[in-house]
Design an enzyme around this catalytic site. Structure first.
Site, PDB file in Angstrom:
ATOM      1  N   ASP A 147      48.775  39.997  44.801  1.00  0.00           N
ATOM      2  CA  ASP A 147      47.346  40.575  44.161  1.00  0.00           C
ATOM      3  C   ASP A 147      46.123  39.969  44.946  1.00  0.00           C
ATOM      4  O   ASP A 147      45.270  39.769  44.307  1.00  0.00           O
ATOM      5  CB  ASP A 147      47.184  40.377  42.715  1.00  0.00           C
ATOM      6  CG  ASP A 147      46.098  40.988  42.154  1.00  0.00           C
ATOM      7  OD1 ASP A 147      45.474  42.025  42.756  1.00  0.00           O
ATOM      8  OD2 ASP A 147      45.584  40.869  40.825  1.00  0.00           O
TER       9      ASP A 147
ATOM     10  N   HIS B 220      45.744  33.935  34.444  1.00  0.00           N
ATOM     11  CA  HIS B 220      47.053  33.974  34.617  1.00  0.00           C
ATOM     12  C   HIS B 220      47.325  32.925  35.912  1.00  0.00           C
ATOM     13  O   HIS B 220      46.537  32.592  36.610  1.00  0.00           O
ATOM     14  CB  HIS B 220      47.513  35.121  34.571  1.00  0.00           C
ATOM     15  CG  HIS B 220      46.641  35.971  35.775  1.00  0.00           C
ATOM     16  ND1 HIS B 220      45.537  36.978  35.393  1.00  0.00           N
ATOM     17  CD2 HIS B 220      46.381  36.097  37.054  1.00  0.00           C
ATOM     18  CE1 HIS B 220      44.816  37.317  36.503  1.00  0.00           C
ATOM     19  NE2 HIS B 220      45.285  36.921  37.494  1.00  0.00           N
TER      20      HIS B 220
ATOM     21  N   GLN C  12      51.976  38.051  37.142  1.00  0.00           N
ATOM     22  CA  GLN C  12      50.988  37.137  36.844  1.00  0.00           C
ATOM     23  C   GLN C  12      51.040  36.734  35.294  1.00  0.00           C
ATOM     24  O   GLN C  12      50.427  37.481  34.644  1.00  0.00           O
ATOM     25  CB  GLN C  12      49.523  37.884  37.030  1.00  0.00           C
ATOM     26  CG  GLN C  12      49.318  38.173  38.674  1.00  0.00           C
ATOM     27  CD  GLN C  12      48.253  39.213  38.761  1.00  0.00           C
ATOM     28  OE1 GLN C  12      48.386  40.261  38.063  1.00  0.00           O
ATOM     29  NE2 GLN C  12      47.415  38.951  39.525  1.00  0.00           N
TER      30      GLN C  12
ATOM     31  N   ARG D 276      32.704  32.498  40.019  1.00  0.00           N
ATOM     32  CA  ARG D 276      32.802  33.941  39.885  1.00  0.00           C
ATOM     33  C   ARG D 276      34.094  33.818  38.716  1.00  0.00           C
ATOM     34  O   ARG D 276      35.115  33.729  39.402  1.00  0.00           O
ATOM     35  CB  ARG D 276      32.991  35.083  40.681  1.00  0.00           C
ATOM     36  CG  ARG D 276      33.008  36.396  40.382  1.00  0.00           C
ATOM     37  CD  ARG D 276      34.653  36.720  40.309  1.00  0.00           C
ATOM     38  NE  ARG D 276      34.914  38.013  40.116  1.00  0.00           N
ATOM     39  CZ  ARG D 276      36.033  38.730  39.876  1.00  0.00           C
ATOM     40  NH1 ARG D 276      37.035  38.027  39.697  1.00  0.00           N
ATOM     41  NH2 ARG D 276      36.322  39.573  39.600  1.00  0.00           N
TER      42      ARG D 276
ATOM     43  N   ASP E  32      36.919  35.125  36.707  1.00  0.00           N
ATOM     44  CA  ASP E  32      37.732  36.289  36.920  1.00  0.00           C
ATOM     45  C   ASP E  32      38.221  36.681  35.360  1.00  0.00           C
ATOM     46  O   ASP E  32      38.512  35.770  34.460  1.00  0.00           O
ATOM     47  CB  ASP E  32      39.042  36.295  37.497  1.00  0.00           C
ATOM     48  CG  ASP E  32      39.807  37.484  37.765  1.00  0.00           C
ATOM     49  OD1 ASP E  32      39.211  38.285  38.548  1.00  0.00           O
ATOM     50  OD2 ASP E  32      40.961  37.251  37.386  1.00  0.00           O
TER      51      ASP E  32
ATOM     52  N   GLU F  89      32.908  37.830  34.976  1.00  0.00           N
ATOM     53  CA  GLU F  89      33.614  39.302  35.326  1.00  0.00           C
ATOM     54  C   GLU F  89      33.902  39.680  33.827  1.00  0.00           C
ATOM     55  O   GLU F  89      34.947  39.497  33.236  1.00  0.00           O
ATOM     56  CB  GLU F  89      34.659  39.554  36.101  1.00  0.00           C
ATOM     57  CG  GLU F  89      35.077  40.835  36.532  1.00  0.00           C
ATOM     58  CD  GLU F  89      36.687  41.036  36.567  1.00  0.00           C
ATOM     59  OE1 GLU F  89      36.832  42.090  37.210  1.00  0.00           O
ATOM     60  OE2 GLU F  89      37.441  40.106  36.203  1.00  0.00           O
TER      61      GLU F  89
ATOM     62  N   HIS G 282      35.407  44.655  45.463  1.00  0.00           N
ATOM     63  CA  HIS G 282      36.834  44.785  45.973  1.00  0.00           C
ATOM     64  C   HIS G 282      37.839  45.472  45.147  1.00  0.00           C
ATOM     65  O   HIS G 282      38.917  45.677  45.513  1.00  0.00           O
ATOM     66  CB  HIS G 282      37.529  43.432  46.256  1.00  0.00           C
ATOM     67  CG  HIS G 282      37.538  42.588  44.875  1.00  0.00           C
ATOM     68  ND1 HIS G 282      36.435  42.160  44.151  1.00  0.00           N
ATOM     69  CD2 HIS G 282      38.610  42.146  44.133  1.00  0.00           C
ATOM     70  CE1 HIS G 282      36.819  41.622  43.005  1.00  0.00           C
ATOM     71  NE2 HIS G 282      38.311  41.693  42.902  1.00  0.00           N
ATOM     72  N   ASP G 283      37.294  46.158  43.820  1.00  0.00           N
ATOM     73  CA  ASP G 283      38.309  46.670  42.928  1.00  0.00           C
ATOM     74  C   ASP G 283      37.952  48.013  43.185  1.00  0.00           C
ATOM     75  O   ASP G 283      36.847  48.382  43.840  1.00  0.00           O
ATOM     76  CB  ASP G 283      37.937  46.129  41.400  1.00  0.00           C
ATOM     77  CG  ASP G 283      38.837  44.766  41.431  1.00  0.00           C
ATOM     78  OD1 ASP G 283      39.742  44.502  42.073  1.00  0.00           O
ATOM     79  OD2 ASP G 283      38.227  43.988  40.638  1.00  0.00           O
TER      80      ASP G 283
END
Ligand code: NOJ
Ligand code: CA
Length: 491
Positions: free
Chosen positions: A79, A122, A187, A217, A219, A261, A327-328
C-alpha cells in the site's frame, strides 16, 4: 490575501492553551512528497534521501516551508508504504537513518520543517509483532491485534476500499482466528485500546521527534481512536486518546504538531481539535476540498461557502490544512448523489477515472483539462481560503496521471525534473514506477527545469508567488525575496 490566523472561537471563561510561539504551522506552505518517486541519486530506479537532498534548493526556491514525507520506513510496499513492517528505521531502498538525519538537518538549514506520516492504525502483516501474534496465542503481541474465534457478523461491512477490498475480517490459518483490518487484508489493525500499543505509539513518535521532525501527519485518525472488536457494530471514537498523543509530543518538543487525516462531519471537528485546543493542532479540511471541486464543476459556490462557514469555528491555536489533490483519490463521499454526479461528469467522466464508488483518481492538471486559468483559480483558492495550503509534489508544474496504473498509483508517478531520460528522475533503465513520457503531460513538455527557466510558467508565474508571499519572516533561514531562480541541478 486573508491571513490564516483569522480570529477563531475561544471557549467562554477559559484561558487559551499556551500557543506555540510563532504558530509556524499557520503560516506554513506544506509540500507533500514520496521519497521513492521524488529523486533517485544512486541510479537503482528508486527515489532516495540522497536524491531528495539534492532537490532541497528547488523546494526552497518554490517558497515552501514544510515538507510532509509519506511513509519511508521498511515495508513490503503493498500500500505504497502505508503497510509498515518496522517503525524504527528507513527502508534500505531509500537510504539509512544517517541519510534521514542529514536530510532533516539540511532542511532545517533552509528554514524548512519536516513532518512525517504516522501510520499506527495498522501494521503490515509482515511486521514481526503480527508474525509473533499469529504464531503464538501466548505471545505478548497477541493482544496488540484484534481477533475473533468466529467470523463476526459485521465482517462484510465498513470497507474503506469498496470494489477492491471484500471484507474487514479475514481468517488467518496460522492463528486459527479471524483478524480485523479496516483497510486491506495485509494491514491488520492494531488494538489501539491496549495500553502497551498506546505506549509503543508514543515511543515511535518520540523516536522520530528526536531525529529532527517537527511533527506528524497522522493517518486514519478516526479509525485509530475507534473501538474495535468482533462485537463492535458501531465503533465509538475515544477522543481522549488524542489529548495524550498531543501532550506527549509537546512535552518532548514544544513546537511540534499533529496534522490529522480525519474525513469527518463538521459537528465532530471540535472533538478532534479539543474545545480547549488540546488535541489535534491541524486537520485536513475534507469538507472544503469536496465542495471546492463541486464549485469548480458547477459554478455554484454556495455549498463551498456553507462548508467554510460550517468549519469556521475552531480553537485559536488550531488550523485547517487545505489541499486540492493528494496521493489518494479525490473523495467525493460527503457530497450529495447529485453533486457527486456533477463533479464526476466534469472532472472524471470515464469509469477508469473513478475509484471506490466515491472518488476521482486523477491529478489536478488533467482534471482541469490543463487549463492554466482554471489551475490558477484553484491554486488561488487554496492559498487564500482560511487554512494552511498543502501541495502535492508535481502539481506545482501541472503533472498528469497514468490511468494504466492500478487504483491510486496512477497519480503517484515519479517527479518530472527535466527533458533527460525518465524525466531526470533516475539514470536507471527501469524506474520503480514508469515516468509519464508521452502526451501533453509527458516529461518532454512538463518538467521542473524548463518551468524554472521560463519566467511565466505555472511554477514561476503570478499564481506561484502566493507561496513566497506566505513565507513567515520568523522561520529560521527563510528569505523574504520571491525566489524564482532555483533550477534543479542535473544529478
Ligand atoms: C490513508 C492514506 O492516505 C492511504 O493512502 C492509505 O491507503 C490508508 N490511509 C491506509 O493507511
Ligand atoms: Ca535510489
Amino acid at each position: 490575501m486573508k491571513r490564516a490566523t483569522a480570529a477563531v472561537a475561544r471557549p467562554a471563561g477559559k484561558r487559551p492553551t499556551p500557543a506555540i510561539n510563532d504558530l509556524w504551522y499557520k503560516n506554513a506552505v506544506i509540500y507533500c512528497l514520496s521519497v521513492g518517486t521524488f529523486m533517485d541519486a544512486n541510479g537503482d530506479g528508486i527515489g532516495d534521501f540522497a536524491g531528495l537532498m539534492r532537490r532541497l534548493d528547488y523546494l526552497h526556491g518554490l517558497g515552501i516551508t514544510a515538507i510532509w514525507l509519506m511513509p519511508f520506513q521498511s515495508s513490503p510496499g503493498r500500500d505504497d508504504g502505508y503497510d509498515i513492517s518496522d517503525y524504527y528505521g528507513v527502508n534500505p531502498a531509500h537510504g539509512t537513518l544517517g541519510d534521514f538525519v542529514e536530510f532533516t538537518h539540511a532542511a532545517k538549514q533552509r528554514g524548512i520543517r519536516v513532518i512525517i506520516d504516522l501510520v499506527v492504525n495498522h501494521t503490515s502483516d509482515q511486521h514481526h509483532w503480527f508474525q509473533e501474534a499469529r504464531r503464538d496465542p501466548k505471545s505478548r503481541y497477541r493482544d496488540w491485534y484484534v481477533w475473533s474465534d468466529k467470523k463476526p457478523a459485521s465482517a462484510n461491512t465498513g470497507m474503506v476500499f469498496p470494489g477492491v477490498q471484500k471484507s474487514t475480517w479475514s481468517y488467518d490459518k496460522e492463528a486459527r482466528a479471524w483478524y480485523f483490518h479496516r483497510f486491506y487484508d495485509f494491514q491488520p489493525d492494531l488494538n489501539t485500546s491496549n495500553p502497551n500499543v498506546q505506549a509503543e505509539i508514543l515511543k515511535i513518535m518520540g523516536f522520530w521527534i528526536q531525529l529532527g521532525v517537527s511533527g506528524f501527519r497522522m493517518d486514519a485518525v478516526p479509525f485509530v481512536i475507534a473501538t474495535k472488536g468482533p462485537r463492535v457494530r458501531k465503533p465509538v471514537e475515544q477522543y481522549e486518546m488524542l489529548r495524550s498523543l498531543r501532550a506527549f509530543l509537546q512535552w518532548r518538543v514544544g513546537d511540534s504538531i499533529i496534522l490529522a487525516e480525519a474525513n469527518v462531519l463538521p459537528e465532530t471537528d471540535m472533538e478532534y481539535f479539543g474545545k480547549d485546543g488540546d488535541r489535534m493542532h491541524m486537520m485536513f479540511n475534507f469538507q472544503v476540498n469536496q465542495n471546492l471541486f463541486y464549485a469548480l464543476a458547477s459554478s455554484d459556490s454556495r455549498p463551498l461557502a456553507r462548508a467554510l462557514k460550517a468549519t469556521m469555528d475552531r480553537p485559536e491555536t488550531a488550523q485547517w490544512g487545505l489541499f486540492l489533490r493528494n496521493h489518494d483519490e479525490l473523495d467525493l463521499g460527503r457530497l450529495s448523489e447529485e453533486q457527486r454526479r456533477e463533479v464526476f461528469k466534469c472532472f472524471g467522466p470515464e469509469q477508469s477515472m473513478q475509484l471506490y464508488e466515491r472518488g476521482i483518481r486523477r491529478r489536478l492538471a488533467p482534471m482541469l483539462s490543463g487549463d492554466r486559468r482554471l489551475i490558477e483559480l484553484a491554486y488561488s483558492l487554496m492559498f487564500t481560503l482560511p487554512g494552511t495550503p498543502v501541495l502535492r509534489y508535481g502539481d506545482e508544474i501541472g503533472m498528469g496521471d497514468d490511468l494504466d496504473l492500478p487504483e491510486r498509483n496512477c497519480a503517484r508517478t515519479p517527479m518530472q525534473w527535466s527533458t533527460e531520460p525518465h524525466g531526470g528522475f533516475t539514470k536507471a533503465d527501469k524506474p520503480v514506477v514508469p515516468v509519464i513520457s508521452e502526451g501533453p503531460y509527458g516529461y518532454p513538455h512538463v518538467n521542473a527545469a524548463e518551468q524554472r527557466r521560463e519566467p511565466n510558467s505555472l511554477s514561476t508565474g503570478p499564481s506561484a508567488s502566493f507561496a513566497c508571499a506566505r513565507r513567515s519572516p520568523r522561520s529560521a533561514g527563510a528569505t523574504s525575496r520571491c525566489c524564482r531562480c532555483a533550477i534543479p541541478r542535473s544529478s
